[in-house]
Design a protein around this motif. Structure first.
Motif, PDB file in Angstrom:
ATOM      1  N   PRO A   3      94.374 -36.987  80.861  1.00  0.00           N
ATOM      2  CA  PRO A   3      95.049 -35.886  79.818  1.00  0.00           C
ATOM      3  C   PRO A   3      96.201 -36.784  79.986  1.00  0.00           C
ATOM      4  N   ILE A   4      96.867 -35.959  78.614  1.00  0.00           N
ATOM      5  CA  ILE A   4      98.401 -36.210  78.631  1.00  0.00           C
ATOM      6  C   ILE A   4      99.478 -35.067  78.690  1.00  0.00           C
ATOM      7  N   PHE A   5      99.784 -35.171  80.066  1.00  0.00           N
ATOM      8  CA  PHE A   5     100.452 -34.013  80.877  1.00  0.00           C
ATOM      9  C   PHE A   5     102.287 -33.535  80.837  1.00  0.00           C
ATOM     10  N   CYS A   6     102.289 -32.492  79.924  1.00  0.00           N
ATOM     11  CA  CYS A   6     103.572 -32.728  79.341  1.00  0.00           C
ATOM     12  C   CYS A   6     104.054 -31.812  80.207  1.00  0.00           C
ATOM     13  N   ILE A   7     105.370 -32.095  80.496  1.00  0.00           N
ATOM     14  CA  ILE A   7     106.465 -31.115  81.207  1.00  0.00           C
ATOM     15  C   ILE A   7     107.556 -31.305  81.015  1.00  0.00           C
ATOM     16  N   GLY A   8     108.578 -30.402  81.175  1.00  0.00           N
ATOM     17  CA  GLY A   8     110.294 -30.555  80.489  1.00  0.00           C
ATOM     18  C   GLY A   8     110.343 -29.035  80.915  1.00  0.00           C
ATOM     19  N   GLU A   9     111.766 -29.152  80.202  1.00  0.00           N
ATOM     20  CA  GLU A   9     112.850 -27.677  81.098  1.00  0.00           C
ATOM     21  C   GLU A   9     113.749 -28.263  79.804  1.00  0.00           C
ATOM     22  N   THR A  10     113.370 -26.529  79.708  1.00  0.00           N
ATOM     23  CA  THR A  10     114.961 -25.528  78.401  1.00  0.00           C
ATOM     24  C   THR A  10     116.155 -25.934  78.451  1.00  0.00           C
ATOM     25  N   LEU A  11     116.449 -25.608  77.265  1.00  0.00           N
ATOM     26  CA  LEU A  11     118.046 -26.058  78.002  1.00  0.00           C
ATOM     27  C   LEU A  11     119.052 -25.313  78.690  1.00  0.00           C
ATOM     28  N   ALA A  12     118.508 -23.625  78.345  1.00  0.00           N
ATOM     29  CA  ALA A  12     119.423 -22.721  79.647  1.00  0.00           C
ATOM     30  C   ALA A  12     118.508 -23.479  81.181  1.00  0.00           C
ATOM     31  N   GLU A  13     117.571 -23.892  81.265  1.00  0.00           N
ATOM     32  CA  GLU A  13     117.100 -24.274  82.547  1.00  0.00           C
ATOM     33  C   GLU A  13     117.888 -25.888  82.933  1.00  0.00           C
ATOM     34  N   ARG A  14     118.704 -26.273  82.493  1.00  0.00           N
ATOM     35  CA  ARG A  14     119.301 -28.081  81.715  1.00  0.00           C
ATOM     36  C   ARG A  14     120.302 -27.257  82.387  1.00  0.00           C
ATOM     37  N   GLU A  15     120.826 -26.343  81.975  1.00  0.00           N
ATOM     38  CA  GLU A  15     122.552 -26.339  81.407  1.00  0.00           C
ATOM     39  C   GLU A  15     122.616 -25.358  82.516  1.00  0.00           C
ATOM     40  N   GLY A  16     121.540 -24.488  84.133  1.00  0.00           N
ATOM     41  CA  GLY A  16     122.256 -23.751  84.923  1.00  0.00           C
ATOM     42  C   GLY A  16     121.656 -24.749  85.951  1.00  0.00           C
ATOM     43  N   GLY A  17     120.917 -25.742  85.615  1.00  0.00           N
ATOM     44  CA  GLY A  17     121.581 -26.792  86.800  1.00  0.00           C
ATOM     45  C   GLY A  17     120.260 -26.306  87.117  1.00  0.00           C
ATOM     46  N   LYS A  18     119.273 -26.412  86.887  1.00  0.00           N
ATOM     47  CA  LYS A  18     117.917 -25.906  87.749  1.00  0.00           C
ATOM     48  C   LYS A  18     116.770 -27.253  87.072  1.00  0.00           C
ATOM     49  N   LEU A  19     117.208 -28.600  86.488  1.00  0.00           N
ATOM     50  CA  LEU A  19     116.284 -29.563  85.949  1.00  0.00           C
ATOM     51  C   LEU A  19     115.198 -30.113  86.711  1.00  0.00           C
ATOM     52  N   GLU A  20     116.234 -30.345  87.910  1.00  0.00           N
ATOM     53  CA  GLU A  20     115.097 -31.161  89.078  1.00  0.00           C
ATOM     54  C   GLU A  20     113.993 -30.118  89.482  1.00  0.00           C
TER      55      GLU A  20
END
Ligand code: PGA
Length: 265
Positions: A132-149
């Motif tokens: 598997p090439i297992f993809c993950i990543g945050e949206t812009l709203a999540e990043r800007e909302g401090g939810k990246l981690e």
């Protein structure tokens, strides 16, 4: 830790069989005589897999063909049966498929794939010995909302739930910030490195330091020939998952060339 970088072309819903043939012939002729210290993967649409398999694995006259691995862009979490429109892992195996992209943000956002579905697909892929090439990543709203981690933590923890350390060794993670996919906006190398280091620390929490230092983490999101070197020079970035810029043989090759010369040994 010596991690072999992996550069994968995700063609998405582009290139039927004849365009696949044109691309591969041109790409292989450009590749001829060059030996990059990395893995090269192409993920065409399902219907182009037979043509790609034929070109790379049965047309033995083609030089360099074995330098390229084949990936699918998705698979079913089920074995067989009444699942209209789906493709099983065993069907993929018939076409020399070695990798399968799972959890891509387009699958999550457009087709509603949850972490649980992605986890089931990863398990099914491993049963058939697909990587598997297992993809993950945050949206812009999540990043800007401090939810990246917290977003990455949930995706990694749920996506890898009950996956053994042995199976983890055949999984590649692709960190792809959603806001950078197909937008021309790339994460800065610092943003990418920080996210990759965090993902690696999550893997360490779950599987220990050794497994974490072995797992390959690709970056994806508007990777181009002119930014590949800087991104790949980051210590925790081990290759790229490339959409738009992998539709042209020359630019895919330049990303591989520029990127693999920079990757950490
Ligand atoms: P992009 O796509 O390179 O066109 O941004 C990357 C991906 O979706 O994997």
């Amino acid at each position: 830790m010596n991690r072999k970088p992996i550069f994968a072309a995700n063609w998405k819903m582009n290139k039927g069989a004849s365009e696949t043939e044109d691309f591969v012939k041109s790409f292989l002729s450009k590749l001829q005589g060059q030996d990059f210290p990395c893995e090269i993967v192409i993920a065409p649409p399902f219907v182009s897999l037979p043509k790609l398999a034929d070109l790379l694995h049965t047309a033995t006259a083609v030089q360099n063909a074995h330098a390229i691995q084949i990936a699918a862009q998705n698979c079913s979490q089920f074995d067989a049966g009444a699942y209209t429109g789906e493709i099983s892992v065993l069907m993929l195996r018939e076409f020399f498929v070695h990798y399968v992209i799972l959890g891509h943000s387009e699958r999550r956002a457009i087709y509603g794939e949850t972490d649980a579905v992605i986890n089931a697909k990863i398990k099914k892929a491993r049963e058939a010995n697909l990587k598997p090439i297992f993809c993950i990543g945050e949206t812009l709203a999540e990043r800007e909302g401090g939810k990246l981690e917290s977003v990455l933590r949930t995706q990694v923890t749920e996506g890898l739930k009950d996956i053994s350390e042995k199976d983890l060794a055949d999984i590649v993670i692709a960190y792809e910030p959603v806001w950078a996919i197909g937008t021309g906006v790339t994460a800065t190398s610092q943003q990418a490195q920080d996210a990759h280091a965090f993902v690696r620390s999550l893997v360490a929490e779950l599987y220990g330091q050794d497994a974490a230092s072995r797992i390959r983490i690709q970056y994806g999101g508007s990777v181009k020939p002119n930014n590949a070197a800087e991104l790949m020079a980051c210590p925790d970035i081990d290759g790229a998952l490339i959409g738009g810029a992998a539709l042209e043989p020359q630019s895919f090759l330049e990303i591989i060339r520029n990127g693999s010369s920079q990757s950490e040994e």
